[in-house]
Design an enzyme around this catalytic site. Structure first.
Site, PDB file in Angstrom:
ATOM      1  N   PRO A 130     -26.559  30.802-168.788  1.00  0.00           N
ATOM      2  CA  PRO A 130     -26.582  30.981-170.244  1.00  0.00           C
ATOM      3  C   PRO A 130     -25.584  30.001-170.864  1.00  0.00           C
ATOM      4  O   PRO A 130     -24.377  30.175-170.741  1.00  0.00           O
ATOM      5  CB  PRO A 130     -26.151  32.433-170.463  1.00  0.00           C
ATOM      6  CG  PRO A 130     -25.801  32.979-169.130  1.00  0.00           C
ATOM      7  CD  PRO A 130     -25.859  31.885-168.107  1.00  0.00           C
ATOM      8  N   ASP A 166     -20.715  28.021-168.956  1.00  0.00           N
ATOM      9  CA  ASP A 166     -21.535  29.126-168.444  1.00  0.00           C
ATOM     10  C   ASP A 166     -20.969  30.422-169.023  1.00  0.00           C
ATOM     11  O   ASP A 166     -19.888  30.865-168.626  1.00  0.00           O
ATOM     12  CB  ASP A 166     -21.456  29.120-166.907  1.00  0.00           C
ATOM     13  CG  ASP A 166     -22.338  30.177-166.267  1.00  0.00           C
ATOM     14  OD1 ASP A 166     -22.720  31.144-166.959  1.00  0.00           O
ATOM     15  OD2 ASP A 166     -22.632  30.040-165.061  1.00  0.00           O
ATOM     16  N   HIS A 167     -21.720  31.009-169.927  1.00  0.00           N
ATOM     17  CA  HIS A 167     -21.193  32.175-170.632  1.00  0.00           C
ATOM     18  C   HIS A 167     -21.116  33.417-169.740  1.00  0.00           C
ATOM     19  O   HIS A 167     -20.558  34.437-170.126  1.00  0.00           O
ATOM     20  CB  HIS A 167     -22.057  32.468-171.877  1.00  0.00           C
ATOM     21  CG  HIS A 167     -21.288  33.114-172.998  1.00  0.00           C
ATOM     22  ND1 HIS A 167     -20.128  33.809-172.799  1.00  0.00           N
ATOM     23  CD2 HIS A 167     -21.531  33.168-174.334  1.00  0.00           C
ATOM     24  CE1 HIS A 167     -19.683  34.272-173.953  1.00  0.00           C
ATOM     25  NE2 HIS A 167     -20.521  33.897-174.903  1.00  0.00           N
ATOM     26  N   ARG A 168     -21.669  33.342-168.521  1.00  0.00           N
ATOM     27  CA  ARG A 168     -21.482  34.461-167.597  1.00  0.00           C
ATOM     28  C   ARG A 168     -20.041  34.498-167.108  1.00  0.00           C
ATOM     29  O   ARG A 168     -19.501  35.556-166.812  1.00  0.00           O
ATOM     30  CB  ARG A 168     -22.415  34.315-166.378  1.00  0.00           C
ATOM     31  CG  ARG A 168     -23.876  34.403-166.703  1.00  0.00           C
ATOM     32  CD  ARG A 168     -24.702  34.104-165.465  1.00  0.00           C
ATOM     33  NE  ARG A 168     -24.387  32.785-164.915  1.00  0.00           N
ATOM     34  CZ  ARG A 168     -24.881  32.306-163.783  1.00  0.00           C
ATOM     35  NH1 ARG A 168     -25.705  33.048-163.067  1.00  0.00           N
ATOM     36  NH2 ARG A 168     -24.572  31.102-163.354  1.00  0.00           N
ATOM     37  N   ILE A 174     -17.399  32.493-168.620  1.00  0.00           N
ATOM     38  CA  ILE A 174     -16.391  32.108-169.604  1.00  0.00           C
ATOM     39  C   ILE A 174     -16.719  32.706-170.959  1.00  0.00           C
ATOM     40  O   ILE A 174     -17.874  32.656-171.411  1.00  0.00           O
ATOM     41  CB  ILE A 174     -16.324  30.572-169.700  1.00  0.00           C
ATOM     42  CG1 ILE A 174     -15.751  30.028-168.399  1.00  0.00           C
ATOM     43  CG2 ILE A 174     -15.498  30.101-170.886  1.00  0.00           C
ATOM     44  CD1 ILE A 174     -15.957  28.566-168.229  1.00  0.00           C
TER      45      ILE A 174
END
Ligand code: CAO
Length: 534
Positions: A332, A508-510, A512
């Site tokens: 994501p 990577d929003h998973r 960060i």
């Protein structure tokens, strides 16, 4: 043709057993010991192995038939198919085996009735299976069990077996765990017999004396007597305990990670067959395909619209396509933008022209960016991580290796500079130049492109105001660098010319959060605006 009849062996039950599943058909080539039939009584099922190798010439039973020990199941041509033709057990031997099975099992030594007895539960006769795996513990220490309650479930190649408790009491010790292997006679649990206080393993003198006085010739309590089991299977004993299925189906379900409770059984009394399980998996895959797969782009015949040339993609291009697609689908992405004021950095860099020539190095903004990113990864370590594929851990890296995207005629490659935090601007300029040259000449080794923590993709020499780079997963961050330009900047009183470098940080929003990314980019912009290189 040499004909042999496969019969129902001693299945350790007096009455008839129902044929739940026929596992072979006419024409099949069998190995010795291959399962041919599943038989079941009202609470047990057993797979019947073939006593011979050969080709099945006739199946003499069907699902639903009631069979006794000795009933004929198959006719086999032993001259076909298998070499091994283990002789059928002579009748006398069969009989002897049966008689042996019917003999009462040896009893363990009894203890006086009122003594708080420690009862050892052992593995009973489990046929000739040795070293059978414990696949499930049905109780835990402290549990109260009744005689006959399941203690654990064993599974051999052919069958799973529930081992019942030989007495009532509290489980004070479990001596095996899932995955252990056990054999006949092995102690698997210790019980404190009902009526004695838990934790009092040894008889108390007073209570023993009282007991003796009250009932001097009282018979011994029920001994810890293993129940003979042969190869019986208590079908409702293992993980999917509400499902009705035999051991082979349960084993297959475990291998495929299928919850048998969700599978509809089509066999007698709703029994789940292997075919039911296969149908369930086929349907699940079909449904998954409908929901999650990406609709394919329809093929177009471009030649219909004009002249075309079909060019083979290079290995690097194909690898890049696969990597980008994987990253795009898995990660994501969020991209954050800022401008770094590199007016002083540029002044310094240009002042180093003579020094650079002397060293034979081309000093571009890239070396400063690599160093500034390393310092920022140290200051904001939330970016120097990877997600563990298990989904429950983050790998924090204690090293700082940075990849630089290099455009080559063969495609895009990302060589990695190691231990950037320990190198100065000149070393970084030299190393990035060397790696870029090696990349363009197709001389990079796989190790030159491994181990990166973070990537820099610079299009500064080419142009553009900004772009959204794709994270080079399993890294979690990538910096996009666009073309620096002189812009009017407000100094509080007036507009002044400043050199601004557009930066875009994808992450990577998973792994960060936006706040971490904000801190990272702000720190980086701050460093580039100060004389951090001195
Ligand atoms: N803004 C303005 N000018 C820049 C700049 C920037 N951000 N970055 C570099 N320049 C200048 C350099 O200073 C140099 O000018 P001078 O010769 O006057 O000093 C000129 O552009 C050319 O630089 P370069 O390309 O030789 O060297 P570099 O260190 O900037 O880049 C490398 C090296 C390997 C990153 C580059 O050659 C490259 O391959 N870039 C493409 C990367 C890429 O394809 N990214 C996309 C990946 S995602 O699809």
């Amino acid at each position: 043709m040499s004909k042999q009849i496969v019969i129902v062996p001693d299945i350790g039950t007096d009455g008839a057993a129902e044929v739940a599943e026929v596992l072979v058909s006419e024409g099949d080539i069998l190995e010795v010991e291959q399962s041919v039939l599943v038989l079941e009584t009202d609470k047990a099922s057993v797979e019947v192995p073939s006593s011979h190798a050969g080709r099945v010439t006739a199946v003499l039973v069907k699902e639903g038939d009631e069979l006794q020990t000795g009933a004929a199941i198959l006719e086999i041509d032993t001259s076909a198919g298998g070499e091994s033709t283990e002789a059928a057990k002579p009748e006398a031997e069969e009989k002897a085996t049966k008689e042996k099975a019917e003999e009462p099992a040896p009893q363990q030594e009894a203890k006086p009735a009122a003594a708080p007895a420690r009862i050892e539960v052992t593995v009973p006769d489990i046929g000739d299976a040795a070293d059978v795996e414990v696949i499930e513990l049905s109780v835990k220490e402290g549990d109260e069990v009744q005689e006959g309650d399941s203690i654990l479930v064993l599974e051999s190649d052919k069958a799973s077996m529930e081992i019942p408790s030989s007495a009532a009491g509290q489980v004070i010790e479990l001596l095996v765990k899932e995955g252990d292997t056990v054999k006949q006679g092995q102690v698997i649990a210790v019980l404190q017999s009902s009526g004695s206080a838990p934790g009092t393993d040894e008889p108390k003198a007073s209570s023993e004396a009282e007991t003796k006085a009250a009932a001097p010739s009282q018979p011994a309590p029920a001994p810890a007597q293993p129940s003979p089991l042969t190869s019986e299977v208590l079908v409702n004993a293992s993980p999917d305990s509400e499902a009705y299925a035999g051991p082979a189906v349960r084993k297959l379900a475990r291998q495929l990670d299928v919850d048998l409770r969700k599978v509809k059984g089509s066999g007698p009394r709703g029994r789940i067959t292997k075919e039911d399980l296969r149908a369930y998996v086929r349907e699940a895959l079909k449904q998954a395909g409908k929901g999650a797969a990406i609709p394919a782009v329809p093929a177009v015949d471009f030649a219909r619209f004009g002249e075309i040339k079909r060019v083979k993609m290079s290995k690097i291009q194909r690898a890049t396509a696969a990597n980008m697609h994987r990253a795009w689908l898995n990660v994501p992405h969020v991209t954050q933008f800022d401008d770094a004021d590199i007016t002083e950095l540029e002044a310094y860099r240009k002042a180093q022209k003579a020094e650079a020539e002397k060293r034979g190095v081309k000093l571009t903004p890239l070396a400063f960016l690599i160093k500034a990113c390393a310092l920022t990864l140290k200051a904001e370590p939330s970016f120097n991580v990877s997600l563990d594929p298990g989904g429950e851990h983050i790998i924090e890296k204690q090293y700082v290796h940075i990849g630089i995207a290099v455009d080559t005629p063969q495609g895009l490659v990302v060589p990695v500079i190691r231990d950037v935090d320990q190198k100065d601007i000149w070393q970084l300029a030299e190393e990035s130049m060397e790696l870029a040259t090696k990349a363009r000449e197709g001389k990079l080794m796989p190790r030159d492109m491994q181990g990166g923590c973070f990537t820099i993709s610079s299009l500064g020499a080419i142009g553009g105001r900004g772009f959204t780079p794709i994270v080079n997963t399993p890294e979690v961050g990538i910096l996009g660098v666009s073309k620096a330009s002189v812009q009017p900047a407000w100094d509080g009183k007036k507009f002044v010319p400043r050199t601004l470098l557009p930066l875009s940080l994808s992450y990577d929003h998973r792994a960060i959060n936006g706040a971490d990314a904000g801190r990272f980019l702000t720190h980086l912009v701050g460093l580039l605006g100060s004389a951090f290189w001195e």
